[in-house]
Design an enzyme around this catalytic site. Sequence first.
Site, PDB file in Angstrom:
ATOM      1  N   HIS A   1     -10.719 -12.415  -0.718  1.00  0.00           N
ATOM      2  CA  HIS A   1     -10.748 -12.754   0.711  1.00  0.00           C
ATOM      3  C   HIS A   1     -11.674 -13.947   0.899  1.00  0.00           C
ATOM      4  O   HIS A   1     -12.877 -13.844   0.667  1.00  0.00           O
ATOM      5  CB  HIS A   1     -11.259 -11.566   1.526  1.00  0.00           C
TER       6      HIS A   1
ATOM      7  N   HIS B   1      -1.793  -2.568  -0.372  1.00  0.00           N
ATOM      8  CA  HIS B   1      -3.038  -1.816  -0.153  1.00  0.00           C
ATOM      9  C   HIS B   1      -2.587  -0.368   0.012  1.00  0.00           C
ATOM     10  O   HIS B   1      -2.150   0.038   1.082  1.00  0.00           O
ATOM     11  CB  HIS B   1      -3.767  -2.324   1.089  1.00  0.00           C
TER      12      HIS B   1
ATOM     13  N   LYS C   1       1.925  -9.262   1.457  1.00  0.00           N
ATOM     14  CA  LYS C   1       0.914  -8.203   1.386  1.00  0.00           C
ATOM     15  C   LYS C   1       1.217  -7.103   2.386  1.00  0.00           C
ATOM     16  O   LYS C   1       1.423  -7.374   3.576  1.00  0.00           O
ATOM     17  CB  LYS C   1      -0.473  -8.796   1.655  1.00  0.00           C
TER      18      LYS C   1
ATOM     19  N   ASP D   1     -11.143  -8.318  -5.224  1.00  0.00           N
ATOM     20  CA  ASP D   1     -11.243  -7.840  -3.839  1.00  0.00           C
ATOM     21  C   ASP D   1     -12.596  -8.226  -3.239  1.00  0.00           C
ATOM     22  O   ASP D   1     -13.162  -7.482  -2.425  1.00  0.00           O
ATOM     23  CB  ASP D   1     -11.005  -6.334  -3.718  1.00  0.00           C
TER      24      ASP D   1
ATOM     25  N   HIS E   1      -6.415  -2.860  -6.162  1.00  0.00           N
ATOM     26  CA  HIS E   1      -7.717  -2.176  -6.278  1.00  0.00           C
ATOM     27  C   HIS E   1      -7.599  -0.684  -6.556  1.00  0.00           C
ATOM     28  O   HIS E   1      -8.020   0.158  -5.746  1.00  0.00           O
ATOM     29  CB  HIS E   1      -8.600  -2.439  -5.043  1.00  0.00           C
TER      30      HIS E   1
ATOM     31  N   HIS F   1      -7.015 -11.223  -6.355  1.00  0.00           N
ATOM     32  CA  HIS F   1      -7.192 -10.586  -5.032  1.00  0.00           C
ATOM     33  C   HIS F   1      -8.549 -11.009  -4.472  1.00  0.00           C
ATOM     34  O   HIS F   1      -9.575 -10.480  -4.882  1.00  0.00           O
ATOM     35  CB  HIS F   1      -7.133  -9.061  -5.177  1.00  0.00           C
TER      36      HIS F   1
END
Length: 336
Positions: free
Chosen positions: A16, A135, A98, A243, A170, A14
């Site tokens: 970004h 999420h 996602k 994350d 997460h 995970h």
Amino acid sequence: MPRTLRIPRPDDFHVHLRQGEGLAAYARREALHFGRALVMPNTLPPLSGPESLSAYRAAILEATAGLSFEPLLSFKLLPGMARQTVLACAAAGARVGKYYPAGATTNAQDGIREPGEIAEALAAMEEAGLILSIHGEDQEAPALEREAAFLPVVDGILSSYPRLRLILEHLSTREGLAFVQAGPERLAGTLTAHHLLLSLDDLLGEGLEAHLFCKPVLKPAVHRDALRAAVFSGLPRLFFGSDSAPHPRVKKESGRAPAGIYSAPAALPALAGLFDQAGALDRLEPFLCSRGADFYRLPRPRGQLTLVEEAWTVPDELDGCVPLLAGQTLAWKAIE
Ligand code: NCD
Ligand code: ZN
């Protein structure tokens, strides 16, 4: 002789990496420690179709040329998404769709209000063997209760799509953790370094630390301790997803800090220290290198990463961002 830990180059399930200006630096930073990473699709515009996915993969590969790094692709589920779009994303190499609840986090304004909005897409994902990455926060609930409040939605998806494989991302609470542990084999959870290392008091107990503001928000220490106990005891279906979510320093230090912690640079040394202190260093490799790969049905990671018990001070700033644990001296470092 300092102690060393040699493990395969870990997976980060995970991360970004952003787009445009920041992408090259964030991708190269990630590739210093990780051999593969599942890249999140919450760019602007989102990664929600085969063309944008292919272009994104190419941009990451170009940025990380010369480093051994494989991006794993995810696409963002959007309300009303058609079966054909899902199948085209799968054909373009996506492994994951996602789910962002509308408004729950950075760039999630176009997210989902209720799972019925993506019924066709979820059925197509089940058909194509794609993993649903969630999420899990209910935006209507109070900030610290959002994860627990979202669990009934996940339960509903699990029962409506009996072959769909799901990951609750997460995990930040005892409730989320217990939900995954009680769930079927096709349900897993990822854990970040920051939710294992820190608690709500680190965010706001002394001064307000904008650089530790993320979604889900750091929780009181009882939750962190439950997450720690779970990974130290090697519970199944729990694995690492950083994350890591860089935001430029100026934005984080503005009057309204966006959610996201740039954890990639320090996550592995910090985790080595944490696991070591708990006498659980032998649990680190499965957490970083095998349980995730097994759940994703990927070959176990290869190559080598060396962690060494040597003092390392996390730089105050990297890539225009303030990284997790900036300025702190850690007991372990990663050899890059
Ligand atoms: C992430 C981001 O900045 O893109 N922020 C965060 O706080 N984790 C989005 C997300 O994964 O929630
Ligand atoms: Zn994220």
